[in-house]
Scaffold this motif. Structure first.
Motif, PDB file in Angstrom:
ATOM      1  N   MET A   1      46.064 -26.525  48.826  1.00 40.62           N
ATOM      2  CA  MET A   1      44.697 -26.109  48.639  1.00 40.62           C
ATOM      3  C   MET A   1      43.939 -27.251  47.954  1.00 40.62           C
ATOM      4  N   THR A   2      42.779 -27.605  48.488  1.00 50.43           N
ATOM      5  CA  THR A   2      42.002 -28.704  47.927  1.00 50.43           C
ATOM      6  C   THR A   2      41.006 -28.160  46.921  1.00 50.43           C
ATOM      7  N   ALA A   3      40.778 -28.943  45.900  1.00 49.28           N
ATOM      8  CA  ALA A   3      39.814 -28.546  44.877  1.00 49.28           C
ATOM      9  C   ALA A   3      38.407 -28.784  45.391  1.00 49.28           C
ATOM     10  N   VAL A   4      37.557 -27.834  45.160  1.00 46.91           N
ATOM     11  CA  VAL A   4      36.157 -27.950  45.560  1.00 46.91           C
ATOM     12  C   VAL A   4      35.436 -28.741  44.469  1.00 46.91           C
ATOM     13  N   PRO A   5      34.795 -29.861  44.829  1.00 47.03           N
ATOM     14  CA  PRO A   5      34.104 -30.630  43.799  1.00 47.03           C
ATOM     15  C   PRO A   5      32.921 -29.843  43.239  1.00 47.03           C
ATOM     16  N   GLU A   6      32.700 -30.007  41.935  1.00 47.71           N
ATOM     17  CA  GLU A   6      31.590 -29.304  41.304  1.00 47.71           C
ATOM     18  C   GLU A   6      30.271 -29.880  41.817  1.00 47.71           C
ATOM     19  N   ARG A   7      29.365 -29.007  42.122  1.00 41.43           N
ATOM     20  CA  ARG A   7      28.075 -29.417  42.682  1.00 41.43           C
ATOM     21  C   ARG A   7      27.231 -30.072  41.606  1.00 41.43           C
ATOM     22  N   ASP A   8      26.647 -31.194  41.963  1.00 46.07           N
ATOM     23  CA  ASP A   8      25.713 -31.878  41.067  1.00 46.07           C
ATOM     24  C   ASP A   8      24.328 -31.294  41.318  1.00 46.07           C
ATOM     25  N   PRO A   9      23.752 -30.591  40.348  1.00 43.73           N
ATOM     26  CA  PRO A   9      22.451 -29.962  40.591  1.00 43.73           C
ATOM     27  C   PRO A   9      21.305 -30.956  40.682  1.00 43.73           C
ATOM     28  N   GLY A  10      21.534 -32.184  40.224  1.00 43.80           N
ATOM     29  CA  GLY A  10      20.456 -33.172  40.287  1.00 43.80           C
ATOM     30  C   GLY A  10      19.251 -32.722  39.489  1.00 43.80           C
ATOM     31  N   LEU A  11      18.079 -32.919  40.045  1.00 43.09           N
ATOM     32  CA  LEU A  11      16.845 -32.557  39.351  1.00 43.09           C
ATOM     33  C   LEU A  11      16.293 -31.204  39.761  1.00 43.09           C
ATOM     34  N   GLN A  12      17.012 -30.491  40.607  1.00 47.28           N
ATOM     35  CA  GLN A  12      16.510 -29.209  41.099  1.00 47.28           C
ATOM     36  C   GLN A  12      16.214 -28.212  39.967  1.00 47.28           C
ATOM     37  N   PRO A  13      17.102 -28.035  38.963  1.00 43.62           N
ATOM     38  CA  PRO A  13      16.738 -27.108  37.884  1.00 43.62           C
ATOM     39  C   PRO A  13      15.488 -27.553  37.122  1.00 43.62           C
ATOM     40  N   GLU A  14      15.329 -28.854  36.945  1.00 47.25           N
ATOM     41  CA  GLU A  14      14.138 -29.356  36.252  1.00 47.25           C
ATOM     42  C   GLU A  14      12.876 -29.079  37.064  1.00 47.25           C
ATOM     43  N   ARG A  15      12.934 -29.289  38.371  1.00 47.42           N
ATOM     44  CA  ARG A  15      11.762 -29.004  39.227  1.00 47.42           C
ATOM     45  C   ARG A  15      11.428 -27.517  39.186  1.00 47.42           C
ATOM     46  N   THR A  16      12.449 -26.680  39.204  1.00 49.12           N
ATOM     47  CA  THR A  16      12.220 -25.232  39.159  1.00 49.12           C
ATOM     48  C   THR A  16      11.608 -24.831  37.824  1.00 49.12           C
ATOM     49  N   ARG A  17      12.114 -25.419  36.742  1.00 47.72           N
ATOM     50  CA  ARG A  17      11.577 -25.120  35.420  1.00 47.72           C
ATOM     51  C   ARG A  17      10.114 -25.539  35.335  1.00 47.72           C
ATOM     52  N   LEU A  18       9.770 -26.705  35.878  1.00 49.66           N
ATOM     53  CA  LEU A  18       8.378 -27.146  35.880  1.00 49.66           C
ATOM     54  C   LEU A  18       7.503 -26.233  36.741  1.00 49.66           C
TER      55      LEU A  18
END
Length: 105
Positions: free
Chosen positions: A1-18
């Motif tokens: 079973m391969t490990a699923v890499p953790e998703r990098d949210p990038g700037l999406q949470p910051e854009r949503t917060r703004l």
């Protein structure tokens, strides 16, 4: 079973917060314009009730938005917006529009 890499949210949470902050600012401007309408003194009793209800709806939206902005700022991968919070935000927005019509008419 391969490990699923953790998703990098990038700037999406910051854009949503703004986006939440911009929406809250626009909502506040609408509430201030409603208060200004009252200051003019040419509202009926129904208009005054609409202004009072607008203030309550504004406080409700402010509460929902504050909770969401805080959630987006705490975690790198924030939880999804709950259905109740989404419904409250939509209901507040629709109610404010309805009260605005009542104030004008």
């Amino acid at each position: 079973m391969t490990a699923v890499p953790e998703r990098d949210p990038g700037l999406q949470p910051e854009r949503t917060r703004l986006a939440w902050r911009r929406t809250t600012l626009a909502y506040t401007v609408a509430a201030v314009l409603a208060a200004r309408q009252v200051a003019g003194g040419d509202l009926s009793a129904a208009g005054l009730v609409a202004v009072a209800l607008s203030a309550l709806v504004w406080l409700g939206f402010l509460w929902v938005a504050h909770r969401r902005v805080r959630e987006l700022g705490v975690r790198p991968r924030p939880r999804a917006l709950s259905a109740g919070a989404a419904l409250a935000a939509v209901a507040c927005t629709v109610a404010l529009a309805g009260f605005a019509v009542a104030m004008v008419v």
